[in-house]
Design a protein around this motif. Sequence first.
Motif, PDB file in Angstrom:
ATOM      1  N   ILE A 154      -2.332   0.450  -2.756  1.00 51.05           N
ATOM      2  CA  ILE A 154      -3.224  -0.673  -3.057  1.00 51.05           C
ATOM      3  C   ILE A 154      -2.911  -1.845  -2.139  1.00 51.05           C
ATOM      4  CG2 ILE A 154      -3.740  -2.430  -4.805  1.00 51.05           C
ATOM      5  CD1 ILE A 154      -3.598  -0.235  -6.903  1.00 51.05           C
TER       6      ILE A 154
ATOM      7  N   ASP B  15       1.194  -5.879   0.711  1.00 56.19           N
ATOM      8  CA  ASP B  15       0.476  -7.076   1.125  1.00 56.19           C
ATOM      9  C   ASP B  15      -0.271  -6.794   2.427  1.00 56.19           C
ATOM     10  OD1 ASP B  15       1.153  -8.607  -1.024  1.00 56.19           O
ATOM     11  OD2 ASP B  15       2.558  -9.913   0.031  1.00 56.19           O
TER      12      ASP B  15
ATOM     13  N   LEU C 103      -6.277  -1.275  -9.478  1.00 57.51           N
ATOM     14  CA  LEU C 103      -5.615  -0.352 -10.408  1.00 57.51           C
ATOM     15  C   LEU C 103      -6.629   0.390 -11.260  1.00 57.51           C
ATOM     16  CD1 LEU C 103      -2.495  -2.430 -11.561  1.00 57.51           C
ATOM     17  CD2 LEU C 103      -2.467  -0.209 -10.408  1.00 57.51           C
TER      18      LEU C 103
ATOM     19  N   TYR D 182      -1.051  -4.202 -16.960  1.00 59.09           N
ATOM     20  CA  TYR D 182      -1.236  -4.531 -15.555  1.00 59.09           C
ATOM     21  C   TYR D 182      -0.761  -5.956 -15.276  1.00 59.09           C
ATOM     22  CZ  TYR D 182      -3.964  -0.209 -15.077  1.00 59.09           C
ATOM     23  OH  TYR D 182      -4.365   1.099 -15.041  1.00 59.09           O
TER      24      TYR D 182
ATOM     25  N   LYS E 277      -5.297 -12.912  -6.209  1.00 57.11           N
ATOM     26  CA  LYS E 277      -4.533 -11.695  -5.960  1.00 57.11           C
ATOM     27  C   LYS E 277      -4.371 -10.855  -7.223  1.00 57.11           C
ATOM     28  CE  LYS E 277      -0.230 -10.002  -3.901  1.00 57.11           C
ATOM     29  NZ  LYS E 277       1.067 -10.360  -3.283  1.00 57.11           N
TER      30      LYS E 277
ATOM     31  N   LEU F  34      -5.569  -7.019  -7.622  1.00 60.86           N
ATOM     32  CA  LEU F  34      -4.645  -5.927  -7.938  1.00 60.86           C
ATOM     33  C   LEU F  34      -5.115  -5.145  -9.160  1.00 60.86           C
ATOM     34  CD1 LEU F  34      -1.252  -7.801  -7.382  1.00 60.86           C
ATOM     35  CD2 LEU F  34      -2.128  -5.913  -6.001  1.00 60.86           C
TER      36      LEU F  34
ATOM     37  N   PHE G 168       2.203  -0.807  -3.749  1.00 63.11           N
ATOM     38  CA  PHE G 168       1.522  -2.071  -3.493  1.00 63.11           C
ATOM     39  C   PHE G 168       1.988  -2.633  -2.148  1.00 63.11           C
ATOM     40  CE2 PHE G 168       1.794  -1.612  -8.107  1.00 63.11           C
ATOM     41  CZ  PHE G 168       0.477  -1.841  -8.498  1.00 63.11           C
TER      42      PHE G 168
ATOM     43  N   ASP H  11       4.605 -10.711  -8.887  1.00 62.26           N
ATOM     44  CA  ASP H  11       5.610  -9.673  -8.666  1.00 62.26           C
ATOM     45  C   ASP H  11       6.825  -9.896  -9.566  1.00 62.26           C
ATOM     46  OD1 ASP H  11       6.174 -12.017  -7.299  1.00 62.26           O
ATOM     47  OD2 ASP H  11       6.592 -11.058  -5.387  1.00 62.26           O
TER      48      ASP H  11
END
Length: 386
Positions: free
Chosen positions: A24, A103, A91, A185, A83, A87, A101, A193
Amino acid sequence: MSSRAIAEVVLEGKASQGRKVSVIIPSYRGSERLVRLVKRVASLPYEDKEVVVVVDEPLREVAEELRRIGGVKLILRPKRGGKVSALNEALRESSGEVVIFLDDDVYVEDDRFIEKVLKAMEGYDIADIKKVIVDTGGILSKLVYIEYASYNFASKLMARAARRTVAVNGAAFAVRRKALDEIGYFRPSISEDFDIALRSFKAKHNFTYIENTYVLNYPPSDFRKWFKQRKRWAIGLAAWLEENFADALKTLLRMPHAVIPGLLLALPSLSSALITFVLSNHVYEKTAYLFMLTLSSLVAQALPFASILLLNIQLIYLVKAGAILTAFFVFLFWQFAASRAVKMKSYLYLYPVYFFVYQPLWLTILLAGFIRVIVLRRKSVEDWVV
């Protein structure tokens, strides 16, 4: 697929159902680095993968280039959702048993990157992946490189000493789908993070540090961009710590052998700042010396006392200088050993600049962020959507 914020989806190549690995990559607007990364990941020889790319407000030329890359699920969103939203959207559109994951400003060199991540993840729920800063030729990239050697070692230390972690570096990490299903999630957070790593920690998930492969990470191109990045990090970390202070303190008390060494290596200016504040400016001694010096001009008998006070002040500053120098040499040894442990360069000649200039500047930004969040109650970040 949700149609709330998605302008279009382009899916090329084989159907993605049942694939083992999802990669991702979220991005805002996109760039040539994003295109280069997506092309590289899509071309990796590991067949059982799906690549999901989410771009908010994409640049037209970037969108066109991304559409031409085969084997990619591309989600282009006309508005900036942030972001975390990107994400979570990715997902929901992915199905891999393990999710990697990345960047949009990293790059993968290793052809067997996915295979090595999968192998290293056996028996683990969450993993931090080694980051190597690209040396762009200037001093800033080298200083950031030294810093990331510390971050890598801190992750390795947590993995070896605790097999759990409260933080991962969001530029590149991996999580099992089963673990994500357990903890949920990503939640709205500047430091998404750190947030997901702490929830993984509380769920007692096993953590590892992957060092047999890596991603290249590009540093900020100049100090203005570095400052903007660090301001966001500082505010995000302060907000995260404020919300999770009790859990962070419990972690520190449970595993000080892993947390404290890693923290002091990642922020060595903590030790020098503490020494400076403990050995304060000694205003009383200076005032007494000036008084005795003035008195000595009138009464000769006061001269010995003035001399003793001056000697005392000099000894105090010598002790302070000695303590700070000792802290520096401890850091020098510790940083050199850490760099060797994670198989990264040392840049020994830049350690004084890193310790005495770069780190105090970063600590000052960090503390200012804490004041902004905890005292002034301001958690917004310029040009960042949560």
